[in-house]
Design a protein around this motif. Structure first.
Motif, PDB file in Angstrom:
ATOM      1  N   GLN A 209     -38.579  17.420  43.816  1.00 53.09           N
ATOM      2  CA  GLN A 209     -38.701  16.853  45.158  1.00 53.09           C
ATOM      3  C   GLN A 209     -39.952  17.323  45.891  1.00 53.09           C
ATOM      4  O   GLN A 209     -40.484  16.616  46.736  1.00 53.09           O
ATOM      5  N   SER A 210     -40.418  18.522  45.548  1.00 54.66           N
ATOM      6  CA  SER A 210     -41.618  18.998  46.249  1.00 54.66           C
ATOM      7  C   SER A 210     -42.785  19.331  45.301  1.00 54.66           C
ATOM      8  O   SER A 210     -43.784  19.891  45.726  1.00 54.66           O
ATOM      9  N   VAL A 211     -42.643  18.960  44.041  1.00 48.84           N
ATOM     10  CA  VAL A 211     -43.745  19.193  43.083  1.00 48.84           C
ATOM     11  C   VAL A 211     -44.842  18.147  43.345  1.00 48.84           C
ATOM     12  O   VAL A 211     -44.548  16.961  43.475  1.00 48.84           O
ATOM     13  N   PRO A 212     -46.120  18.587  43.449  1.00 43.31           N
ATOM     14  CA  PRO A 212     -47.186  17.606  43.698  1.00 43.31           C
ATOM     15  C   PRO A 212     -47.311  16.595  42.548  1.00 43.31           C
ATOM     16  O   PRO A 212     -47.267  16.980  41.380  1.00 43.31           O
ATOM     17  N   ILE A 213     -47.419  15.326  42.919  1.00 38.67           N
ATOM     18  CA  ILE A 213     -47.629  14.265  41.919  1.00 38.67           C
ATOM     19  C   ILE A 213     -48.866  13.470  42.332  1.00 38.67           C
ATOM     20  O   ILE A 213     -48.903  12.880  43.416  1.00 38.67           O
ATOM     21  N   LEU A 214     -49.869  13.483  41.461  1.00 40.72           N
ATOM     22  CA  LEU A 214     -51.109  12.762  41.737  1.00 40.72           C
ATOM     23  C   LEU A 214     -51.200  11.535  40.842  1.00 40.72           C
ATOM     24  O   LEU A 214     -50.901  11.604  39.652  1.00 40.72           O
TER      25      LEU A 214
END
Lengths: 143, 123
Positions: free
Chosen positions: B77-82
């Motif tokens: 839910q809070s892991v960065p996804i680019l």
């Protein structure tokens, strides 16, 4: 490269055999491009590893032998140059991804055209176009 | 700072995956590769991932589908996804943002800037 399963035979469509030839050529071009870039990548990474090892050895030598210290500034300048060229190579090698997308899109359009000429309904969604017209690096935006 | 940080790179292009892996490993990160959204999702389920870097247009599950699936999982839910994509349109960027993307990188990427933005997000 995927092609749409179609009941339309190249022999039955005006110009169909030519369209089939173009589709085959595009698939071959895509495969050759992929193979060429794969070879370039392998060589590029091997060169990078070799240069990095040389740099490390020279740095160690400069530490052990202070008389080499005059070379340190020159080595640093070379390191910066190499890093810049590596960066440009990494950017340039990405062109295969974009050209492959364009080739797939062209192949899909050809397949659809062949079906439409033959009176069949198109059966495959069109891939999205690639908007890039040059190899300058793209923007980064954080939301 | 980068020690032990793992990045998942998802792209159907083998050359792009290799380039991303090369750049991020050189910067000190561990990298896990996936060939499409479904493969990325499976790998994300079984590993600890600190940042996800995904293409948009892939066969099967695309980048937006992967982001939506990951955001339903508590650990992502809070892991960065680019997103790393050729797509530049405002509409698709808005879809990415709504799906939960942290940022948008347009291909071809600049290695130094990619590393800089990854460092900014996960150290």
């Amino acid at each position: 490269m995927e092609t749409c399963a179609s009941p339309v035979n190249g022999q039955n469509v005006p110009g169909g055999s030519h369209l089939e030839e173009v589709e085959r050529d595009l698939a071959q071009m895509n495969a050759l491009l992929e193979a060429a870039i794969e070879k370039l990548l392998v060589s590029f990474m091997a060169i990078h590893r070799g240069v990095a090892s040389q740099e490390a050895m020279l740095r160690d030598s400069a530490v052990e032998h202070p008389e080499f210290s005059a070379c340190t500034a020159r080595m640093e300048s070379l390191r910066v140059d190499i890093a810049r060229h590596v960066s440009q190579a990494v950017s340039g090698l990405q062109f295969q991804d974009m050209t492959s997308q364009l080739i797939r899109r062209m192949a899909t359009h050809l397949s659809t055209l062949r079906e439409e000429i033959g009176g069949a309904e198109p059966c495959k969604p069109q891939p999205r176009a690639v908007s890039q017209h040059h190899m300058e690096c793209g923007d980064i935006e954080l939301f | 700072m980068t020690e032990g940080k793992t990045i998942l790179t998802v792209d159907d292009s083998g050359s792009l995956r290799q380039m991303v892996t090369f750049v991020l490993k050189d910067a000190g990160y561990d990298v896990v590769e996936a060939v499409d959204g479904q493969d990325g999702l499976e790998k994300a389920k079984t590993r600890h991932i600190d940042l996800v870097l995904t293409d948009q247009n892939m066969p099967g599950m695309d980048g937006l589908g992967l982001i939506r699936a990951l955001r339903t999982m508590k650990k992502y839910q809070s892991v960065p996804i680019l997103m790393l994509t050729t797509e530049t349109g405002d509409d698709i960027k808005a879809q990415g943002r709504a799906a939960g993307a942290t940022g948008w990188i347009v291909k071809p990427f600049d290695p130094a800037r990619l590393t800089e933005v990854v460092r900014k997000l996960i150290g």
